[in-house]
Design a protein around this motif. Structure first.
Motif, PDB file in Angstrom:
ATOM      1  N   LEU A  95       0.821  -1.211   0.000  1.00 30.27           N
ATOM      2  CA  LEU A  95       0.000   0.000   0.000  1.00 30.27           C
ATOM      3  C   LEU A  95       0.856   1.261   0.000  1.00 30.27           C
ATOM      4  CD1 LEU A  95      -2.882  -1.089   2.377  1.00 30.27           C
ATOM      5  CD2 LEU A  95      -2.975  -0.759  -0.098  1.00 30.27           C
ATOM      6  N   GLY A  96       2.044   1.172   0.578  1.00 34.07           N
ATOM      7  CA  GLY A  96       2.947   2.318   0.567  1.00 34.07           C
ATOM      8  C   GLY A  96       3.357   2.718  -0.841  1.00 34.07           C
ATOM      9  N   ALA A  97       3.365   1.765  -1.749  1.00 35.62           N
ATOM     10  CA  ALA A  97       3.689   2.068  -3.146  1.00 35.62           C
ATOM     11  C   ALA A  97       2.499   2.656  -3.893  1.00 35.62           C
ATOM     12  CB  ALA A  97       4.174   0.798  -3.854  1.00 35.62           C
ATOM     13  N   LEU A  98       1.292   2.292  -3.507  1.00 28.53           N
ATOM     14  CA  LEU A  98       0.081   2.715  -4.219  1.00 28.53           C
ATOM     15  C   LEU A  98      -0.522   4.009  -3.683  1.00 28.53           C
ATOM     16  CD1 LEU A  98      -2.331   2.141  -6.145  1.00 28.53           C
ATOM     17  CD2 LEU A  98      -3.300   0.756  -4.297  1.00 28.53           C
ATOM     18  N   MET A  99      -0.561   4.140  -2.369  1.00 30.46           N
ATOM     19  CA  MET A  99      -1.336   5.224  -1.761  1.00 30.46           C
ATOM     20  C   MET A  99      -0.849   6.632  -2.097  1.00 30.46           C
ATOM     21  SD  MET A  99      -3.716   3.419  -0.757  1.00 30.46           S
ATOM     22  CE  MET A  99      -4.817   4.594  -0.013  1.00 30.46           C
TER      23      MET A  99
ATOM     24  N   LEU B 213       4.217  13.740   6.943  1.00 30.84           N
ATOM     25  CA  LEU B 213       4.918  14.089   8.179  1.00 30.84           C
ATOM     26  C   LEU B 213       4.819  13.031   9.275  1.00 30.84           C
ATOM     27  CD1 LEU B 213       4.041  17.891   8.523  1.00 30.84           C
ATOM     28  CD2 LEU B 213       6.112  16.840   7.566  1.00 30.84           C
ATOM     29  N   LEU B 214       3.692  12.311   9.334  1.00 33.03           N
ATOM     30  CA  LEU B 214       3.451  11.425  10.474  1.00 33.03           C
ATOM     31  C   LEU B 214       3.457   9.943  10.125  1.00 33.03           C
ATOM     32  CD1 LEU B 214       0.545  13.486  12.079  1.00 33.03           C
ATOM     33  CD2 LEU B 214       2.959  13.508  12.718  1.00 33.03           C
ATOM     34  N   LEU B 215       2.772   9.571   9.056  1.00 38.72           N
ATOM     35  CA  LEU B 215       2.586   8.154   8.765  1.00 38.72           C
ATOM     36  C   LEU B 215       3.688   7.541   7.910  1.00 38.72           C
ATOM     37  CD1 LEU B 215      -0.779   9.323   8.675  1.00 38.72           C
ATOM     38  CD2 LEU B 215      -0.756   6.912   9.222  1.00 38.72           C
ATOM     39  N   VAL B 216       4.124   8.239   6.884  1.00 39.06           N
ATOM     40  CA  VAL B 216       5.138   7.685   5.978  1.00 39.06           C
ATOM     41  C   VAL B 216       6.447   7.365   6.705  1.00 39.06           C
ATOM     42  CG1 VAL B 216       6.583   8.200   3.961  1.00 39.06           C
ATOM     43  CG2 VAL B 216       4.114   8.596   3.871  1.00 39.06           C
ATOM     44  N   PRO B 217       6.930   8.218   7.589  1.00 38.20           N
ATOM     45  CA  PRO B 217       8.185   7.850   8.272  1.00 38.20           C
ATOM     46  C   PRO B 217       8.080   6.539   9.047  1.00 38.20           C
ATOM     47  CG  PRO B 217       7.754  10.187   8.555  1.00 38.20           C
ATOM     48  CD  PRO B 217       6.522   9.600   7.929  1.00 38.20           C
ATOM     49  N   ILE B 218       6.957   6.315   9.724  1.00 35.47           N
ATOM     50  CA  ILE B 218       6.775   5.058  10.453  1.00 35.47           C
ATOM     51  C   ILE B 218       6.655   3.904   9.463  1.00 35.47           C
ATOM     52  CG2 ILE B 218       5.281   3.759  12.029  1.00 35.47           C
ATOM     53  CD1 ILE B 218       4.480   6.524  13.239  1.00 35.47           C
ATOM     54  N   ASN B 219       5.870   4.107   8.412  1.00 34.81           N
ATOM     55  CA  ASN B 219       5.690   3.045   7.412  1.00 34.81           C
ATOM     56  C   ASN B 219       7.006   2.683   6.739  1.00 34.81           C
ATOM     57  OD1 ASN B 219       3.837   1.285   5.856  1.00 34.81           O
ATOM     58  ND2 ASN B 219       4.636   2.489   4.160  1.00 34.81           N
ATOM     59  N   ASN B 220       7.836   3.675   6.460  1.00 34.08           N
ATOM     60  CA  ASN B 220       9.116   3.394   5.813  1.00 34.08           C
ATOM     61  C   ASN B 220      10.019   2.524   6.690  1.00 34.08           C
ATOM     62  OD1 ASN B 220       8.481   4.687   3.435  1.00 34.08           O
ATOM     63  ND2 ASN B 220       9.501   6.583   3.997  1.00 34.08           N
ATOM     64  N   ARG B 221       9.922   2.709   7.988  1.00 40.64           N
ATOM     65  CA  ARG B 221      10.672   1.835   8.887  1.00 40.64           C
ATOM     66  C   ARG B 221      10.022   0.452   8.952  1.00 40.64           C
ATOM     67  NH1 ARG B 221      10.585   6.670  11.847  1.00 40.64           N
ATOM     68  NH2 ARG B 221       8.999   5.881  13.269  1.00 40.64           N
ATOM     69  N   ASN B 222       8.705   0.433   9.129  1.00 41.69           N
ATOM     70  CA  ASN B 222       7.964  -0.808   9.310  1.00 41.69           C
ATOM     71  C   ASN B 222       8.111  -1.760   8.123  1.00 41.69           C
ATOM     72  OD1 ASN B 222       5.754  -2.687  10.104  1.00 41.69           O
ATOM     73  ND2 ASN B 222       4.654  -1.642   8.475  1.00 41.69           N
ATOM     74  N   LYS B 223       8.126  -1.244   6.928  1.00 40.15           N
ATOM     75  CA  LYS B 223       8.144  -2.128   5.765  1.00 40.15           C
ATOM     76  C   LYS B 223       9.476  -2.862   5.593  1.00 40.15           C
ATOM     77  CE  LYS B 223       9.127   1.422   2.290  1.00 40.15           C
ATOM     78  NZ  LYS B 223       8.539   2.160   1.176  1.00 40.15           N
ATOM     79  N   THR B 224      10.493  -2.473   6.339  1.00 36.85           N
ATOM     80  CA  THR B 224      11.782  -3.161   6.266  1.00 36.85           C
ATOM     81  C   THR B 224      11.984  -4.150   7.420  1.00 36.85           C
ATOM     82  OG1 THR B 224      12.965  -1.483   7.547  1.00 36.85           O
ATOM     83  CG2 THR B 224      12.831  -1.151   5.146  1.00 36.85           C
ATOM     84  N   TRP B 225      11.068  -4.147   8.386  1.00 39.93           N
ATOM     85  CA  TRP B 225      11.251  -4.976   9.571  1.00 39.93           C
ATOM     86  C   TRP B 225      11.000  -6.447   9.287  1.00 39.93           C
ATOM     87  CZ3 TRP B 225       7.750  -1.515  13.054  1.00 39.93           C
ATOM     88  CH2 TRP B 225       8.437  -0.337  13.382  1.00 39.93           C
ATOM     89  N   THR B 226      11.794  -7.260   9.919  1.00 39.82           N
ATOM     90  CA  THR B 226      11.583  -8.701   9.984  1.00 39.82           C
ATOM     91  C   THR B 226      11.674  -9.069  11.462  1.00 39.82           C
ATOM     92  OG1 THR B 226      13.916  -9.290   9.854  1.00 39.82           O
ATOM     93  CG2 THR B 226      12.752  -9.002   7.747  1.00 39.82           C
ATOM     94  N   PRO B 227      11.322 -10.279  11.824  1.00 40.17           N
ATOM     95  CA  PRO B 227      11.479 -10.670  13.230  1.00 40.17           C
ATOM     96  C   PRO B 227      12.924 -10.567  13.719  1.00 40.17           C
ATOM     97  CG  PRO B 227       9.995 -12.179  12.123  1.00 40.17           C
ATOM     98  CD  PRO B 227      10.557 -11.265  11.052  1.00 40.17           C
ATOM     99  N   ASP B 228      13.867 -10.585  12.805  1.00 40.26           N
ATOM    100  CA  ASP B 228      15.277 -10.520  13.201  1.00 40.26           C
ATOM    101  C   ASP B 228      15.819  -9.109  13.365  1.00 40.26           C
ATOM    102  OD1 ASP B 228      15.451 -13.309  13.145  1.00 40.26           O
ATOM    103  OD2 ASP B 228      15.887 -13.292  10.991  1.00 40.26           O
TER     104      ASP B 228
END
Length: 148
Positions: free
Chosen positions: A50-54, A97-112
């Motif tokens: 969704l980060g690519a589409l929205m 300002l608020l959502l994209v910075p968090i999403n940019n971090r979140n989309k790279t996360w793995t359990p490791d």
């Protein structure tokens, strides 16, 4: 031609509202109920997809609404459309300002590699997202009222 613009804009914004409402109140609950790391992996995948589409959808909705507002600036419902444009601008600014910075971090996360506070960050994203959903619902409502 103007009637087509009005209908297309209202449909585009309405579908965007439906997707974002579903993310807030359906998909996040489903992902959070998944076992072990599946939910976090699902959030990351959703963030990528969704980060690519929205961005295109939000900017496209704003541009269509702005064109409608400019075309109807002398009509009786111009205030409704202009107010909707203002709310869509707020939604884009909130996103950047608020959502994209968090999403940019979140989309790279793995359990490791996820940070210790990953749940808090996702909760913050959700709180901002609820507000953004309310803003775009209000914009959609104004556009629908102007269309009627």
């Amino acid at each position: 031609m103007l009637n087509a613009l009005e209908v297309i804009t209202t449909v585009v914004v309405g579908v965007m509202v439906g997707v974002e409402f579903s993310v807030a109140f359906i998909m996040n609950r489903i992902l959070d109920a998944l076992p072990e790391d599946s939910g976090q992996l699902g959030h990351a995948h959703g963030g990528r997809m969704l980060g690519a589409l929205m961005p295109f959808w939000y900017i496209g909705s704003l541009v269509l609404s702005a064109i409608w507002a400019a075309a109807e600036r002398h009509h009786h419902d111009a205030g409704l459309v202009t107010a909707a444009v203002g709310l869509l601008i707020v939604s884009v600014v909130m996103s950047i300002l608020l959502l994209v910075p968090i999403n940019n971090r979140n989309k790279t996360w793995t359990p490791d590699n996820r940070p210790a506070d990953w749940k808090q960050q996702l909760n913050r994203w959700n709180r901002y997202h609820y507000i953004r959903v309310a803003v775009i619902i209000a914009a959609f409502t104004l556009l629908a009222a102007a269309l009627a």
